[in-house]
Design a protein around this motif. Structure first.
Motif, short mmCIF file in Angstrom:
data_model
loop_
_atom_site.label_atom_id
_atom_site.label_comp_id
_atom_site.label_asym_id
_atom_site.label_seq_id
_atom_site.Cartn_x
_atom_site.Cartn_y
_atom_site.Cartn_z
N MET A 1 70.54 46.55 25.49
CA MET A 1 70.77 45.11 25.47
C MET A 1 71.09 44.66 24.05
O MET A 1 70.63 45.23 23.07
N ALA A 2 71.91 43.57 23.96
CA ALA A 2 72.31 43.07 22.65
C ALA A 2 71.39 41.95 22.22
O ALA A 2 70.77 41.28 23.04
N SER A 3 71.29 41.77 20.90
CA SER A 3 70.46 40.69 20.36
C SER A 3 71.37 39.58 19.84
O SER A 3 72.40 39.84 19.20
N CYS A 4 70.98 38.32 20.12
CA CYS A 4 71.76 37.18 19.63
C CYS A 4 71.34 36.88 18.20
O CYS A 4 70.34 37.43 17.72
N PRO A 5 72.09 36.01 17.49
CA PRO A 5 71.72 35.70 16.10
C PRO A 5 70.31 35.16 15.97
O PRO A 5 69.74 35.21 14.88
N ARG A 6 69.73 34.63 17.04
CA ARG A 6 68.36 34.10 16.95
C ARG A 6 67.31 35.13 17.36
O ARG A 6 66.13 34.83 17.45
N LEU B 1 77.28 39.59 26.63
CA LEU B 1 77.82 39.88 25.31
C LEU B 1 78.58 38.69 24.70
O LEU B 1 79.00 38.77 23.53
N ASP B 2 78.83 37.65 25.47
CA ASP B 2 79.55 36.52 24.86
C ASP B 2 78.60 35.42 24.39
O ASP B 2 78.65 35.00 23.24
N TYR B 3 77.72 34.97 25.27
CA TYR B 3 76.72 33.98 24.90
C TYR B 3 75.34 34.51 25.27
O TYR B 3 75.20 35.20 26.28
N CYS B 4 74.36 34.14 24.46
CA CYS B 4 72.99 34.57 24.74
C CYS B 4 72.54 33.96 26.04
O CYS B 4 72.66 32.73 26.23
N ASP B 5 72.03 34.82 26.96
CA ASP B 5 71.60 34.27 28.25
C ASP B 5 70.22 33.65 28.17
O ASP B 5 69.67 33.19 29.16
N VAL B 6 69.65 33.58 26.92
CA VAL B 6 68.36 32.92 26.73
C VAL B 6 68.54 31.55 26.11
O VAL B 6 68.06 30.53 26.62
N CYS B 7 69.32 31.46 24.96
CA CYS B 7 69.47 30.18 24.26
C CYS B 7 70.90 29.66 24.28
O CYS B 7 71.17 28.54 23.82
N GLY B 8 71.88 30.44 24.75
CA GLY B 8 73.26 29.99 24.84
C GLY B 8 74.03 30.09 23.56
O GLY B 8 75.17 29.62 23.48
N THR B 9 73.46 30.72 22.49
CA THR B 9 74.16 30.83 21.23
C THR B 9 75.27 31.86 21.35
O THR B 9 75.13 32.86 22.05
N LEU B 10 76.39 31.62 20.64
CA LEU B 10 77.50 32.56 20.65
C LEU B 10 77.03 33.88 20.05
O LEU B 10 76.42 33.93 18.98
N MET B 11 77.29 34.95 20.77
CA MET B 11 76.87 36.26 20.31
C MET B 11 77.75 36.69 19.14
O MET B 11 78.90 36.26 19.01
N GLY B 12 77.24 37.42 18.29
CA GLY B 12 77.99 37.89 17.14
C GLY B 12 79.20 38.70 17.55
O GLY B 12 79.09 39.58 18.37
#
Length: 238
Positions: free
Chosen positions: A1-6, A13-24
């Motif tokens: 699994m990928a980690s978002c900036p937060r 892989l496009d937006y965090c499915d937890v906070c909605g932040t744009l993935m790196g």
């Protein structure tokens, strides 16, 4: 699994499915184009009547070019009304010129009964000739000719007729129509017009034929206009 900036673990892989932040490393979606307002609807074109030539009179009520005496649209009477298209005024700095035509003279008409004309009318043997009697007394009346035209006749409240030269009496000439004749100003003087009267209008010779209706007949000082059963108008130009 990928980690978002937060620091959230995201299954996308496009937006965090937890906070909605744009993935790196994901590209930002293109900005929406600004909405373009629809063009304003054009005003409907209004039909305009065709312009009349500059030398053609037009009806002041509806603007229709004059086809004859009466307007075909609303019945406006051009003969009993002043000119619709008067000449333009001279410039303010133009030199003053002496008046021409009727403005240079003072025109009047003297109205009185004429016994000789009355005898002519009786000799014609009209329907009511035998019942008519010449007035014993009638004071002379004088009218000054002014403006563009003057109507001769007898006033009628019920019909709204108020002639400029009112021959209602007393004594009242029964042979004069309510709208009998018209005096029209001209460049060289005045003219008389019979308004299709019942008994006609005579110029100078009451034993001759009456003048044609709706036709301008020039008059001059000293002329006599006969109408009705005994009425005569003597023209004076001083």
């Amino acid at each position: 699994m990928a980690s978002c900036p937060r620091g959230h673990e995201s299954g996308t892989l496009d937006y965090c499915d937890v906070c909605g932040t744009l993935m790196g490393g994901a590209a930002a979606p293109p900005a929406a184009a600004p909405a373009v307002p629809p063009p304003a609807s054009a005003e409907p074109a209004t039909a305009t009547p065709p312009a009349a030539p500059p030398d053609v009179r037009t009806c002041p009520v509806c603007g229709t070019p004059q086809p004859g005496r009466f307007c075909e649209e609303d019945g406006y009477d051009f003969l009993l009304a002043p000119p619709v298209n008067p000449p333009s005024a001279p410039p303010a700095d133009a030199p003053a010129s002496p008046p021409a035509g009727p403005a240079a003279q003072r025109w009047t008409v003297a109205v009185h009964p004429d016994p000789a004309y009355f005898e002519v009318v009786k000799a014609m043997g009209g329907e009511d000739a035998a019942a008519m009697a010449f007035p014993r007394f009638a004071a002379e009346r004088r009218f000054v000719l002014t403006g563009e035209q003057m109507v001769i006749g007898r006033r009628s409240q019920s019909r709204g007729i108020n002639p400029d030269i009112d021959l209602v009496g007393p004594p009242e000439d029964p042979g004069v129509s309510h709208l009998h004749a018209l005096l029209v100003a001209r460049q060289d003087g005045w003219a008389v017009v019979d308004l299709d009267s019942a008994n006609g209008t005579f110029l100078n010779d009451p034993s001759s034929n009456p003048i044609d209706p709706n036709v301008q007949v020039p008059i001059k000082g000293g002329d006599k206009i006969y109408l009705g059963a005994w009425t005569v108008l003597t023209v004076h130009a001083s």
